[in-house]
Motif scaffolding. Sequence first.
Motif, PDB file in Angstrom:
ATOM      1  N   ASN A 262      41.870  40.844  52.550  1.00 17.64           N
ATOM      2  CA  ASN A 262      42.603  40.777  51.283  1.00 17.64           C
ATOM      3  C   ASN A 262      44.042  41.247  51.456  1.00 17.64           C
TER       4      ASN A 262
ATOM      5  N   TRP B  41      41.946  28.400  39.058  1.00 19.67           N
ATOM      6  CA  TRP B  41      41.253  28.381  40.347  1.00 19.67           C
ATOM      7  C   TRP B  41      39.753  28.538  40.104  1.00 19.67           C
ATOM      8  N   ASP B  42      38.962  27.807  40.842  1.00 23.17           N
ATOM      9  CA  ASP B  42      37.490  27.924  40.823  1.00 23.17           C
ATOM     10  C   ASP B  42      36.924  27.971  39.407  1.00 23.17           C
TER      11      ASP B  42
ATOM     12  N   VAL C 170      41.008  39.951  40.801  1.00 21.20           N
ATOM     13  CA  VAL C 170      40.620  38.932  41.764  1.00 21.20           C
ATOM     14  C   VAL C 170      41.060  39.355  43.164  1.00 21.20           C
TER      15      VAL C 170
ATOM     16  N   SER D  84      42.052  37.251  48.761  1.00 23.53           N
ATOM     17  CA  SER D  84      41.518  36.209  49.636  1.00 23.53           C
ATOM     18  C   SER D  84      40.937  35.052  48.837  1.00 23.53           C
ATOM     19  N   HIS D  85      40.434  35.318  47.619  1.00 26.27           N
ATOM     20  CA  HIS D  85      39.910  34.244  46.780  1.00 26.27           C
ATOM     21  C   HIS D  85      41.018  33.297  46.311  1.00 26.27           C
TER      22      HIS D  85
ATOM     23  N   ASP E 206      42.177  31.299  49.968  1.00 22.76           N
ATOM     24  CA  ASP E 206      41.220  30.465  50.705  1.00 22.76           C
ATOM     25  C   ASP E 206      40.959  29.134  50.007  1.00 22.76           C
TER      26      ASP E 206
END
Length: 307
Positions: free
Chosen positions: A132, A153-154, A180, A183-184, A187
């Motif tokens: 991270n 995102w996501d 959050v 790294s989320h 990536d």
Amino acid sequence: MSVLLQATETPTTSRNANPSEPVAAFLRSLGVPVDIAAVLGAALTFLIVLVVFYVVGRTFVIPLVDRVLDRRGLEPHAKKPLKKVANVAVVFVGVAVAFGFAGYGDFLQSLATIAAAATLAIGFALQDVIKNFVAGVFIFTDRPFRIGDWIEWDGNSGIVEDISFRVSRVRTFDNELLTVPNSHLTDGVIKNPVAKDTLRLKFVFGIGYDDDIDAATEIIVEEADRHPDVLSDPAPSVRLTELADSYVGLQSRVWIANPSRADFVKTRAEYVKNVKERFDEEGIEIPFPQRDLSGSVELNAPAEFSE
């Protein structure tokens, strides 16, 4: 033979000379005992080299890093931790160089071995934290988004409120605060609708098959031109994109300036409402799905009533 030995020994002796020897020699000239002069000379050499290296780093390296960060356009909250990392790097390199000049080569080698082993152990224990942290550095340098940007995102979306080296904090549109891991956000794919100065809005208006396509297109464009927040350059456009079961789809494309989530929702809602009202005035139908059943239905009476 003795001359030859002397000639071969002299370069070796000078090559292996301790860099702290001049300081030790100066102390011996002041009457300090030889053993104490050697120890004090090494210590003083270490301190002098460390101070000189630190001053040079603060005078030249840190301002250079600061200029590089300014050239990258980083915000103050992003520059502060990066400058701290640069300061730590200057001190670390200064200590290593000072150890070398002080003649602590064996100690420095042992210290490097211990540091390498400790780094390996800590790295295994803190894999996620390090991951991270590196992701946070990439966010600061690549700038995929900034504080105040609306990102998606996501399946999540919200406004960025804070960015640190380990996590970023995003306020959702339901006023929930998401913490959050960085790294989320590095990536996967991040959508930043407000990264540029303009944003295109698209909306499909469905009209009936019996309605005039040209008239509907003209109304859609006129309402876009009338809206104060819709740009005239690029000009609004309409394309026939669907021939669905119950409607003909006309996709409108308009642009807004200095976009934000609030501007996006407000402008789209007002624009669609205005087009709907014009359609109603001009008698253009916005159909809804419906099914027509054909055929016949037979009702069979129960046997007890047919006797």
